[in-house]
Design a protein around this motif. Structure first.
Motif, mmCIF file in Angstrom:
data_model
loop_
_atom_site.group_PDB
_atom_site.id
_atom_site.type_symbol
_atom_site.label_atom_id
_atom_site.label_comp_id
_atom_site.label_asym_id
_atom_site.label_seq_id
_atom_site.Cartn_x
_atom_site.Cartn_y
_atom_site.Cartn_z
ATOM 1 N N THR A 22 0.835 -1.204 0.000
ATOM 2 C CA THR A 22 0.000 0.000 0.000
ATOM 3 C C THR A 22 0.867 1.250 0.000
ATOM 4 O O THR A 22 0.649 2.179 -0.785
ATOM 5 C CB THR A 22 -0.956 0.003 1.208
ATOM 6 N N ARG A 25 2.425 1.638 -3.421
ATOM 7 C CA ARG A 25 1.468 2.146 -4.419
ATOM 8 C C ARG A 25 1.213 3.638 -4.225
ATOM 9 O O ARG A 25 1.120 4.385 -5.211
ATOM 10 C CB ARG A 25 0.167 1.353 -4.365
ATOM 11 N N TRP A 26 1.106 4.088 -2.976
ATOM 12 C CA TRP A 26 0.921 5.525 -2.720
ATOM 13 C C TRP A 26 2.093 6.309 -3.292
ATOM 14 O O TRP A 26 1.916 7.311 -3.975
ATOM 15 C CB TRP A 26 0.853 5.810 -1.230
ATOM 16 N N GLU A 27 3.297 5.846 -2.976
ATOM 17 C CA GLU A 27 4.494 6.587 -3.391
ATOM 18 C C GLU A 27 4.697 6.589 -4.897
ATOM 19 O O GLU A 27 5.247 7.544 -5.445
ATOM 20 C CB GLU A 27 5.724 6.033 -2.670
ATOM 21 N N ALA A 32 -4.632 5.999 -4.794
ATOM 22 C CA ALA A 32 -4.937 7.164 -3.966
ATOM 23 C C ALA A 32 -4.950 6.728 -2.507
ATOM 24 O O ALA A 32 -5.218 5.568 -2.192
ATOM 25 C CB ALA A 32 -6.302 7.731 -4.353
ATOM 26 N N VAL A 33 -4.658 7.652 -1.646
ATOM 27 C CA VAL A 33 -4.715 7.374 -0.216
ATOM 28 C C VAL A 33 -6.190 7.260 0.174
ATOM 29 O O VAL A 33 -6.990 8.146 -0.125
ATOM 30 C CB VAL A 33 -4.014 8.491 0.592
ATOM 31 N N GLN A 38 -5.618 8.296 5.019
ATOM 32 C CA GLN A 38 -5.490 9.729 5.276
ATOM 33 C C GLN A 38 -5.644 10.035 6.760
ATOM 34 O O GLN A 38 -4.911 10.855 7.309
ATOM 35 C CB GLN A 38 -6.509 10.527 4.465
ATOM 36 N N ARG A 76 3.241 13.929 -6.304
ATOM 37 C CA ARG A 76 2.668 12.964 -5.378
ATOM 38 C C ARG A 76 3.284 13.189 -4.009
ATOM 39 O O ARG A 76 4.495 13.258 -3.884
ATOM 40 C CB ARG A 76 2.982 11.528 -5.807
ATOM 41 N N VAL A 78 3.212 11.863 0.005
ATOM 42 C CA VAL A 78 2.747 10.929 1.035
ATOM 43 C C VAL A 78 3.602 11.126 2.253
ATOM 44 O O VAL A 78 4.770 11.249 2.166
ATOM 45 C CB VAL A 78 2.838 9.471 0.537
#
Length: 78
Positions: A22, A25-27, A32-33, A38, A76, A78
């Protein structure tokens, strides 16, 4: 935030209660978060030491400068 905290993806995911894939994938911008993610990120940010916040803000400035220099509007964070 992960880099500012000097954590690898596995440790950051464990801290937030999400998996390593996860975080990856965010990075990479492949996911999407989620609202849960969040909420976990917001809670971690509130509990983060001032020196980590300063590093985080510095990294955000560097990222914004790199995006501007390369003409990409797809940052992006995070």
């Amino acid at each position: 935030m992960r880099l500012a905290m000097r954590l690898n993806q596995r440790a950051f995911g464990a801290l937030l209660g999400v998996s390593l894939p996860t975080v990856a994938r965010w990075e990479l911008g492949r996911a999407a978060v989620s609202p849960y993610g969040q909420k976990a990120l917001d809670a971690q940010l509130r509990d983060t030491a001032d020196d980590v916040i300063e590093r985080f803000e510095g990294l955000l400035k560097e990222t914004d400068a790199a995006i501007t220099a390369h003409g990409s509007g797809k940052g992006r964070r995070v």
